[in-house]
Design a protein around this motif. Structure first.
Motif, PDB file in Angstrom:
ATOM      1  N   PHE A  54      -8.465  11.726  -7.559  1.00  9.84           N
ATOM      2  CA  PHE A  54      -7.251  11.405  -7.653  1.00  9.84           C
ATOM      3  C   PHE A  54      -6.940  10.825  -6.453  1.00  9.84           C
ATOM      4  O   PHE A  54      -7.185  10.855  -5.381  1.00  9.84           O
ATOM      5  CB  PHE A  54      -6.211  12.917  -8.167  1.00  9.84           C
ATOM      6  CG  PHE A  54      -6.668  13.262  -9.281  1.00  9.84           C
ATOM      7  CD1 PHE A  54      -6.321  12.789 -10.563  1.00  9.84           C
ATOM      8  CD2 PHE A  54      -7.287  14.755  -9.033  1.00  9.84           C
ATOM      9  CE1 PHE A  54      -6.418  13.901 -11.533  1.00  9.84           C
ATOM     10  CE2 PHE A  54      -7.792  14.935 -10.065  1.00  9.84           C
ATOM     11  CZ  PHE A  54      -6.775  14.564 -11.544  1.00  9.84           C
ATOM     12  N   GLN A  55      -6.333   9.310  -7.122  1.00  8.51           N
ATOM     13  CA  GLN A  55      -6.174   8.136  -5.792  1.00  8.51           C
ATOM     14  C   GLN A  55      -4.943   8.298  -5.373  1.00  8.51           C
ATOM     15  O   GLN A  55      -3.786   8.265  -5.571  1.00  8.51           O
ATOM     16  CB  GLN A  55      -7.128   7.852  -5.586  1.00  8.51           C
ATOM     17  CG  GLN A  55      -8.162   6.663  -5.769  1.00  8.51           C
ATOM     18  CD  GLN A  55      -9.486   5.855  -6.020  1.00  8.51           C
ATOM     19  OE1 GLN A  55      -8.590   4.522  -6.816  1.00  8.51           O
ATOM     20  NE2 GLN A  55     -10.702   5.492  -5.661  1.00  8.51           N
ATOM     21  N   SER A  56      -4.745   7.783  -3.885  1.00  9.44           N
ATOM     22  CA  SER A  56      -3.874   7.907  -3.931  1.00  9.44           C
ATOM     23  C   SER A  56      -3.202   7.077  -2.308  1.00  9.44           C
ATOM     24  O   SER A  56      -4.771   6.799  -1.651  1.00  9.44           O
ATOM     25  CB  SER A  56      -2.237   8.965  -2.821  1.00  9.44           C
ATOM     26  OG  SER A  56      -3.244   9.540  -2.369  1.00  9.44           O
ATOM     27  N   VAL A  57      -1.772   6.649  -1.339  1.00  7.42           N
ATOM     28  CA  VAL A  57      -1.662   5.362  -0.312  1.00  7.42           C
ATOM     29  C   VAL A  57      -2.586   6.397   0.923  1.00  7.42           C
ATOM     30  O   VAL A  57      -3.153   6.282   1.891  1.00  7.42           O
ATOM     31  CB  VAL A  57      -0.682   5.513   0.018  1.00  7.42           C
ATOM     32  CG1 VAL A  57      -0.297   4.379  -1.396  1.00  7.42           C
ATOM     33  CG2 VAL A  57       0.114   6.496  -0.420  1.00  7.42           C
ATOM     34  N   ASN A  58      -2.388   8.024   1.250  1.00 13.33           N
ATOM     35  CA  ASN A  58      -3.639   8.342   2.000  1.00 13.33           C
ATOM     36  C   ASN A  58      -4.425   9.041   1.328  1.00 13.33           C
ATOM     37  O   ASN A  58      -5.201   8.960   2.278  1.00 13.33           O
ATOM     38  CB  ASN A  58      -2.828   9.758   1.275  1.00 13.33           C
ATOM     39  CG  ASN A  58      -0.618  10.176   1.872  1.00 13.33           C
ATOM     40  OD1 ASN A  58      -1.144   9.116   2.501  1.00 13.33           O
ATOM     41  ND2 ASN A  58      -0.299  10.700   1.146  1.00 13.33           N
ATOM     42  N   GLY A  59      -5.073   8.537   0.438  1.00 14.84           N
ATOM     43  CA  GLY A  59      -7.128   8.864   0.210  1.00 14.84           C
ATOM     44  C   GLY A  59      -6.840   9.404  -0.910  1.00 14.84           C
ATOM     45  O   GLY A  59      -6.100   9.732  -1.519  1.00 14.84           O
ATOM     46  N   SER A  60      -8.514   9.940  -0.935  1.00 13.59           N
ATOM     47  CA  SER A  60      -9.010  10.205  -2.564  1.00 13.59           C
ATOM     48  C   SER A  60      -8.474  11.669  -2.456  1.00 13.59           C
ATOM     49  O   SER A  60      -9.010  12.299  -1.747  1.00 13.59           O
ATOM     50  CB  SER A  60     -10.320   9.685  -2.771  1.00 13.59           C
ATOM     51  OG  SER A  60     -10.093   8.197  -2.717  1.00 13.59           O
ATOM     52  N   SER A  61      -8.576  12.620  -3.312  1.00 11.88           N
ATOM     53  CA  SER A  61      -8.680  13.753  -3.639  1.00 11.88           C
ATOM     54  C   SER A  61     -10.022  13.517  -4.579  1.00 11.88           C
ATOM     55  O   SER A  61      -9.303  13.751  -5.647  1.00 11.88           O
ATOM     56  CB  SER A  61      -7.741  14.262  -4.173  1.00 11.88           C
ATOM     57  OG  SER A  61      -6.374  14.430  -3.032  1.00 11.88           O
ATOM     58  N   ILE A  62     -11.083  15.084  -4.729  1.00 15.66           N
ATOM     59  CA  ILE A  62     -11.579  14.946  -5.593  1.00 15.66           C
ATOM     60  C   ILE A  62     -11.974  16.662  -5.957  1.00 15.66           C
ATOM     61  O   ILE A  62     -12.076  17.182  -4.409  1.00 15.66           O
ATOM     62  CB  ILE A  62     -12.843  14.617  -5.163  1.00 15.66           C
ATOM     63  CG1 ILE A  62     -13.184  12.367  -4.315  1.00 15.66           C
ATOM     64  CG2 ILE A  62     -14.171  14.967  -5.497  1.00 15.66           C
ATOM     65  CD1 ILE A  62     -14.306  12.549  -3.452  1.00 15.66           C
ATOM     66  N   THR A  63     -12.025  16.704  -7.148  1.00 17.02           N
ATOM     67  CA  THR A  63     -12.550  17.810  -7.728  1.00 17.02           C
ATOM     68  C   THR A  63     -13.421  18.515  -8.884  1.00 17.02           C
ATOM     69  O   THR A  63     -13.511  17.711  -9.566  1.00 17.02           O
ATOM     70  CB  THR A  63     -10.557  18.216  -8.727  1.00 17.02           C
ATOM     71  OG1 THR A  63     -10.083  18.264  -7.430  1.00 17.02           O
ATOM     72  CG2 THR A  63     -10.835  20.324  -9.141  1.00 17.02           C
ATOM     73  N   PRO A  71     -21.194  17.212  -5.652  1.00 16.75           N
ATOM     74  CA  PRO A  71     -20.326  15.196  -5.186  1.00 16.75           C
ATOM     75  C   PRO A  71     -21.873  14.815  -4.459  1.00 16.75           C
ATOM     76  O   PRO A  71     -22.524  16.005  -3.397  1.00 16.75           O
ATOM     77  CB  PRO A  71     -19.131  15.893  -5.135  1.00 16.75           C
ATOM     78  CG  PRO A  71     -18.970  17.012  -4.369  1.00 16.75           C
ATOM     79  CD  PRO A  71     -19.866  17.718  -5.902  1.00 16.75           C
ATOM     80  N   HIS A  72     -22.365  13.891  -4.272  1.00 14.92           N
ATOM     81  CA  HIS A  72     -22.418  13.510  -3.030  1.00 14.92           C
ATOM     82  C   HIS A  72     -22.057  12.105  -2.554  1.00 14.92           C
ATOM     83  O   HIS A  72     -21.821  11.454  -3.299  1.00 14.92           O
ATOM     84  CB  HIS A  72     -24.046  13.577  -3.477  1.00 14.92           C
ATOM     85  CG  HIS A  72     -24.707  12.543  -4.131  1.00 14.92           C
ATOM     86  ND1 HIS A  72     -24.490  13.064  -5.621  1.00 14.92           N
ATOM     87  CD2 HIS A  72     -25.682  11.265  -4.858  1.00 14.92           C
ATOM     88  CE1 HIS A  72     -24.880  12.073  -6.267  1.00 14.92           C
ATOM     89  NE2 HIS A  72     -25.389  11.366  -6.052  1.00 14.92           N
ATOM     90  N   ASN A  73     -22.284  11.593  -2.114  1.00 15.70           N
ATOM     91  CA  ASN A  73     -21.842  10.217  -1.606  1.00 15.70           C
ATOM     92  C   ASN A  73     -20.132   9.681  -1.689  1.00 15.70           C
ATOM     93  O   ASN A  73     -20.223   8.455  -1.996  1.00 15.70           O
ATOM     94  CB  ASN A  73     -22.940   8.943  -1.746  1.00 15.70           C
ATOM     95  CG  ASN A  73     -24.402   9.170  -1.842  1.00 15.70           C
ATOM     96  OD1 ASN A  73     -24.883   9.208  -0.374  1.00 15.70           O
ATOM     97  ND2 ASN A  73     -25.047   8.971  -2.894  1.00 15.70           N
ATOM     98  N   LEU A  74     -19.999  10.820  -1.204  1.00 18.55           N
ATOM     99  CA  LEU A  74     -17.969  10.065  -1.447  1.00 18.55           C
ATOM    100  C   LEU A  74     -17.896   9.644  -0.509  1.00 18.55           C
ATOM    101  O   LEU A  74     -18.584   8.766   0.273  1.00 18.55           O
ATOM    102  CB  LEU A  74     -17.778  11.895  -1.410  1.00 18.55           C
ATOM    103  CG  LEU A  74     -18.053  13.109  -1.164  1.00 18.55           C
ATOM    104  CD1 LEU A  74     -17.249  14.663  -1.292  1.00 18.55           C
ATOM    105  CD2 LEU A  74     -18.030  13.204  -3.138  1.00 18.55           C
ATOM    106  N   SER A  75     -16.842   8.814  -1.431  1.00 18.11           N
ATOM    107  CA  SER A  75     -15.449   7.950  -0.540  1.00 18.11           C
ATOM    108  C   SER A  75     -15.036   8.595   1.131  1.00 18.11           C
ATOM    109  O   SER A  75     -14.973   9.307   1.323  1.00 18.11           O
ATOM    110  CB  SER A  75     -14.601   7.727  -1.593  1.00 18.11           C
ATOM    111  OG  SER A  75     -13.558   6.604  -0.840  1.00 18.11           O
ATOM    112  N   ASP A  76     -15.654   7.550   1.700  1.00 20.67           N
ATOM    113  CA  ASP A  76     -14.864   8.308   3.156  1.00 20.67           C
ATOM    114  C   ASP A  76     -13.426   7.899   3.411  1.00 20.67           C
ATOM    115  O   ASP A  76     -12.704   8.345   4.604  1.00 20.67           O
ATOM    116  CB  ASP A  76     -15.869   6.405   3.939  1.00 20.67           C
ATOM    117  CG  ASP A  76     -14.407   4.877   3.372  1.00 20.67           C
ATOM    118  OD1 ASP A  76     -14.152   5.203   2.337  1.00 20.67           O
ATOM    119  OD2 ASP A  76     -15.501   4.300   4.985  1.00 20.67           O
ATOM    120  N   ASP A  77     -12.552   7.675   2.279  1.00 23.24           N
ATOM    121  CA  ASP A  77     -11.653   7.929   2.413  1.00 23.24           C
ATOM    122  C   ASP A  77     -10.712   9.091   1.356  1.00 23.24           C
ATOM    123  O   ASP A  77      -9.646   9.715   1.653  1.00 23.24           O
ATOM    124  CB  ASP A  77     -10.465   6.846   2.104  1.00 23.24           C
ATOM    125  CG  ASP A  77     -10.500   7.405   0.601  1.00 23.24           C
ATOM    126  OD1 ASP A  77     -11.320   7.280  -0.315  1.00 23.24           O
ATOM    127  OD2 ASP A  77     -10.437   6.386  -0.132  1.00 23.24           O
TER     128      ASP A  77
END
Length: 377
Positions: A54-63, A71-77
């Motif tokens: 889930f993406q927002s203006v603050n950054g990404s949330s991953i569940t 997960p691996h190589n996650l987004s830096d945000d």
């Protein structure tokens, strides 16, 4: 943003429209059709082996939940990461690499048995760490050496039998510490000495029989204290004195048989007190002085519970009787807060006993008079 605003604007077919307006409406209609048709044309379906992002203006949330792959190589945000319900005994060290902006990490229900001392070094901005329902028996010294921003640490329902103050070194902003549901029998002295901002402390459902006298000498802002579900037998003098701002105190489901008269002295902000399901037969005079009306001059906003104790309803409870009548509107389970002794009072409600006793005292009479109110179970 222009398209978004256009799709939200109101439009009525009855309004007079210029050719330009018609073009605008046609564009909006085509845009909406694209939203509907394109996904179905591409037959997009969720991938069960992929984590939800889930993406927002603050950054990404991953569940991530099984059967998703770790997960691996996650987004830096990435600011929020939840990896729960995997059958893991240990996490790969690389899982947090490259996400230095992470603020919340949820790792509950994974079966984790140990953590590396370097595990949290890649995420210095972490604020929340949830390790609920794992199999941790200890924490490595140095785990929080780079966690100065962490304000919430949840270690609920692990297998901790001992706790060392050194395990928590490095935490400077801690406001919420949850150690409930472990197997702790004792706590080390000085455990909370450096946690001046601590607001919530949960030590419930352990096996604690005593508490160190300096346990609460450190926090300056404690509001919630959970000591329920332990094996405490005594509430000593001085334990709670350092916490004048305490609002919620849970001591239920222990083995308390003795409480110091001054145990609650100074707790004038207390809004909830739970002493239910202990072994209390009587209370020392002065115990209730700081609480409720009329002496503290304020209501306990959320009430109190003293049910499930084997009360001896005699003249030695006169201090409690008066307080109980004054604060009866804040009493939980009044019909199941019962007298156990003497025989003549067995099965009567404590509140009825209090009212009868005070009425007879006011009339200058001895004895209890008629008591019609029996306990309900």
């Amino acid at each position: 943003m222009g398209k978004s605003k256009a799709t939200m604007s109101s439009w009525s077919p009855e309004r007079n429209q210029s050719p330009g307006d018609m073009d605008s409406h046609l564009s909006r209609t085509l845009f909406l059709l694209l939203l509907i048709v394109v996904p179905s044309a591409q037959k997009i379906a969720p991938n069960p082996e992929a984590c939800q992002v889930f993406q927002s203006v603050n950054g990404s949330s991953i569940t991530c939940y099984p059967p998703a792959k770790l997960p691996h190589n996650l987004s830096d945000d990435t600011i929020y990461l939840s990896v729960e319900f995997f059958n893991l005994t240990q996490l790969p060290l690389s899982i947090l690499e490259g996400i230095s902006n992470l603020q919340e990490l949820h790792l509950s229900s994974n079966g984790l048995e140990k953590l590396s001392a370097k595990f949290l070094l890649p995420v210095p901005k972490l604020k929340v760490l949830d390790l609920t329902r794992n199999a941790l028996t200890r924490l490595p010294t140095g785990l929080f050496q780079g966690s100065a921003a962490l304000h919430t640490l949840v270690l609920k329902e692990n297998q901790l039998e001992v706790l060392e103050a050194s395990w928590l070194h490095g935490l400077k902003a801690l406001r919420h510490l949850d150690l409930s549901g472990n197997r702790l029998r004792t706590l080390p002295p000085g455990l909370l000495a450096n946690f001046t901002d601590l607001c919530i402390l949960n030590l419930g459902n352990n096996q604690l029989e005593t508490l160190p006298s300096d346990l609460l000498r450190g926090p300056l802002k404690l509001e919630w204290l959970y000591l329920d579900g332990n094996r405490l037998q005594v509430l000593p003098e001085g334990l709670l004195v350092p916490q004048p701002n305490l609002q919620y105190l849970f001591l239920n489901d222990n083995k308390l048989g003795t409480v110091a008269a001054s145990a609650l002295q100074g707790l004038k902000q207390l809004d909830m007190l739970d002493l239910s399901n202990n072994s209390l037969k009587s209370m020392p005079k002065g115990f209730w002085t700081s609480l409720g009306r009329p002496r503290a001059g304020r209501d306990m906003k959320d009430g109190f519970d003293i049910s499930g104790n084997p009360w001896t309803c005699d003249q030695n409870l006169d201090d409690l009787y008066q307080w109980l009548v004054d604060n009866q509107d804040k009493m939980f389970f009044r019909n199941s807060t019962c007298c156990a002794e003497p025989k003549a009072m067995e099965g009567k409600t404590l509140l009825a006993a209090a009212m009868s006793y005070l009425k007879r005292e006011a009339e200058g009479k001895r004895g209890w008079g008629g008591l019609a109110e029996h306990c309900s179970h």
